[in-house]
Design a protein around this motif. Sequence first.
Motif, short mmCIF file in Angstrom:
data_model
loop_
_atom_site.label_atom_id
_atom_site.label_comp_id
_atom_site.label_asym_id
_atom_site.label_seq_id
_atom_site.Cartn_x
_atom_site.Cartn_y
_atom_site.Cartn_z
N ALA A 1 10.75 -0.43 -5.01
CA ALA A 1 11.26 -1.75 -4.61
C ALA A 1 11.79 -1.72 -3.19
O ALA A 1 11.65 -2.70 -2.44
CB ALA A 1 12.35 -2.20 -5.58
N SER A 2 12.39 -0.62 -2.81
CA SER A 2 12.89 -0.49 -1.44
C SER A 2 11.75 -0.54 -0.44
O SER A 2 11.84 -1.20 0.60
CB SER A 2 13.67 0.83 -1.31
N ARG A 3 10.67 0.16 -0.76
CA ARG A 3 9.52 0.15 0.16
C ARG A 3 8.87 -1.23 0.21
O ARG A 3 8.42 -1.67 1.28
CB ARG A 3 8.51 1.21 -0.31
N LEU A 4 8.85 -1.93 -0.92
CA LEU A 4 8.25 -3.27 -0.94
C LEU A 4 9.10 -4.29 -0.20
O LEU A 4 8.57 -5.18 0.47
CB LEU A 4 8.07 -3.74 -2.39
N SER A 5 10.42 -4.17 -0.30
CA SER A 5 11.31 -5.21 0.23
C SER A 5 11.93 -4.89 1.57
O SER A 5 12.40 -5.79 2.28
CB SER A 5 12.46 -5.44 -0.78
N HIS B 1 21.72 -3.88 0.11
CA HIS B 1 21.55 -2.49 -0.28
C HIS B 1 21.29 -2.41 -1.78
O HIS B 1 21.85 -3.20 -2.56
CB HIS B 1 22.80 -1.67 0.07
N LEU B 2 20.44 -1.47 -2.19
CA LEU B 2 20.09 -1.27 -3.59
C LEU B 2 20.58 0.11 -4.03
O LEU B 2 20.30 1.12 -3.36
CB LEU B 2 18.57 -1.36 -3.76
N HIS B 3 21.30 0.15 -5.15
CA HIS B 3 21.78 1.43 -5.68
C HIS B 3 21.37 1.54 -7.14
O HIS B 3 21.59 0.62 -7.93
CB HIS B 3 23.30 1.54 -5.56
N LEU C 1 0.83 -1.20 0.00
CA LEU C 1 0.00 0.00 0.00
C LEU C 1 0.87 1.26 0.00
O LEU C 1 0.61 2.20 -0.75
CB LEU C 1 -0.93 0.00 1.22
N ALA C 2 1.90 1.25 0.82
CA ALA C 2 2.82 2.39 0.86
C ALA C 2 3.54 2.56 -0.48
O ALA C 2 3.73 3.68 -0.97
CB ALA C 2 3.84 2.21 1.98
N ALA C 3 3.90 1.43 -1.10
CA ALA C 3 4.60 1.49 -2.38
C ALA C 3 3.68 1.98 -3.49
O ALA C 3 4.11 2.73 -4.38
CB ALA C 3 5.16 0.11 -2.74
N ILE C 4 2.42 1.59 -3.45
CA ILE C 4 1.46 2.06 -4.45
C ILE C 4 1.28 3.57 -4.35
O ILE C 4 1.19 4.28 -5.36
CB ILE C 4 0.11 1.33 -4.29
N ALA D 1 11.92 -6.51 -6.08
CA ALA D 1 11.84 -6.71 -4.64
C ALA D 1 11.89 -8.19 -4.28
O ALA D 1 12.59 -8.60 -3.34
CB ALA D 1 10.55 -6.08 -4.09
N LEU D 2 11.17 -9.01 -5.04
CA LEU D 2 11.17 -10.45 -4.78
C LEU D 2 12.55 -11.05 -5.05
O LEU D 2 13.02 -11.92 -4.30
CB LEU D 2 10.11 -11.14 -5.64
N ARG D 3 13.20 -10.59 -6.10
CA ARG D 3 14.55 -11.11 -6.39
C ARG D 3 15.53 -10.70 -5.31
O ARG D 3 16.40 -11.49 -4.92
CB ARG D 3 15.01 -10.58 -7.75
N MET D 4 15.41 -9.48 -4.82
CA MET D 4 16.32 -9.02 -3.76
C MET D 4 16.11 -9.80 -2.47
O MET D 4 17.07 -10.14 -1.77
CB MET D 4 16.16 -7.53 -3.52
N ARG D 5 14.85 -10.07 -2.16
CA ARG D 5 14.59 -10.88 -0.97
C ARG D 5 15.16 -12.29 -1.12
O ARG D 5 15.75 -12.84 -0.19
CB ARG D 5 13.08 -10.96 -0.70
N ALA D 6 14.99 -12.87 -2.31
CA ALA D 6 15.50 -14.22 -2.55
C ALA D 6 17.02 -14.26 -2.47
O ALA D 6 17.61 -15.23 -1.97
CB ALA D 6 15.03 -14.72 -3.91
N ASP D 7 17.67 -13.19 -2.94
CA ASP D 7 19.14 -13.13 -2.95
C ASP D 7 19.71 -12.52 -1.67
O ASP D 7 20.93 -12.41 -1.53
CB ASP D 7 19.63 -12.31 -4.15
N ARG D 8 18.85 -12.11 -0.75
CA ARG D 8 19.26 -11.52 0.54
C ARG D 8 20.17 -10.31 0.31
O ARG D 8 21.25 -10.18 0.88
CB ARG D 8 19.93 -12.56 1.42
#
Length: 414
Positions: free
Chosen positions: A150-154, A134-136, A93-96, A124-131
């Motif tokens: 993606a940051s807000r989602l993950s 940080h995202l740049h 919801l926050a990401a939307i 976001a799902l890929r970042m969670r899967a790969d642990r």
Amino acid sequence: MLLSFEDPAVKIAYLINRYPAVSHSFIRREIEAIEAEGAEVYRFSVRRADVENLPDKLDQAEFDKTAVILSMRIHFVLFDVARIIVVHPINSLAAIRIAFAKANWKPTTLVRRVAYFAEAANLALRMRADRIDHLHAHFGTNPAMVARIASRLSGVPFSFTVHGPDEFDLPEALDLRGKIADAVFCVAISDYGRSQLMRWSSLVDWSKIEVVRCGVDASFFVDRISTPFPDVPHLCAVARLSAQKGIPLLIEAAARLNREGKSFRLTLVGDGEMRKEVEALIDRYDLHDVVEIAGWSNSETVINHLLKSRAMVLPSFAEGLPVVIMEALALGRPVVVTAIAGTPELVDKSCGWLIPAGSIDALVEAMSAAIDASDEKISQMGKLGRERVADLHNARLNGQQLYRLFQNHCQRLG
């Protein structure tokens, strides 16, 4: 829980709109420098790179290391969107809200914002899967927007680098203020860039804005300055063939010098949307014996073109701080460039000719001066420029600086 940066397995995700690309070799150099510090970097590209037209083998190698977000069929993308909304409804919801903030509600805008959310959900799902820790993102346009969502989602913190001029042309439409507010830090590539980000952000966020300059790698610092100049003076422009780069003005200047009886050659290393128009100008002024369009070239070929030249010419109308200026100076070649954006932070009369943007008279005068200058003067200017690039734009040192920003942030949150 974020890993300590003492752990060599710390994971950083890089997001670029289209990677690798001919014009993004500086990002590759930055990633290589960060990996040399012990980080593990995951490359993400929103769209598939045009690998068939990548002349540099190093960039071609990056293609195999890069995950493409929009490589999936639409039903898989929609599944990712539904999955993340169901599993993380509050974050979603926050990401939307972020995705649709300040939307003008035109159909094209709505479609674009939906696409941003879908791309961010997949990332976001890929970042969670790969642990990912940080995202740049590189560029403050849609990559920063996708990274922000993606940051807000993950829950993975994000930062982004702004180059200009695109971000500074549409700061409100791109919501630079909101992106900087949500990021843990933001990078400008020059002091000028930092001033513009300060201009379009809240005072409370000014401390987040850091200057990390782009750089060149060791291949440009190899001692090749003794390469002899051709008997006929050469000038070189390494740029996209576009109006923004001032290429039509450059052809006009070459035509004037040719009419004045100057003996010289001009090589355009690059391609782009205005190629047909540039070719038509070459035809109109009968410059086929003077001007050559070499097209996109690999790094070694670009180096050879620069080394044959007395100066690199780039009469841009809008820029951030072009990496090709650093490359030319690192090779000991002075530059003829416009006094815009961050360029005067690197170039002055000791290593080049700074001219007003849009002035054909000044461009002709500077090109003439570069053609007529003695070999000794060209070499001395190049030497001073080389020293300046070594101090300010060494890719390894600049990458270390950015790594320390990642490190300091993760230590605060770890």
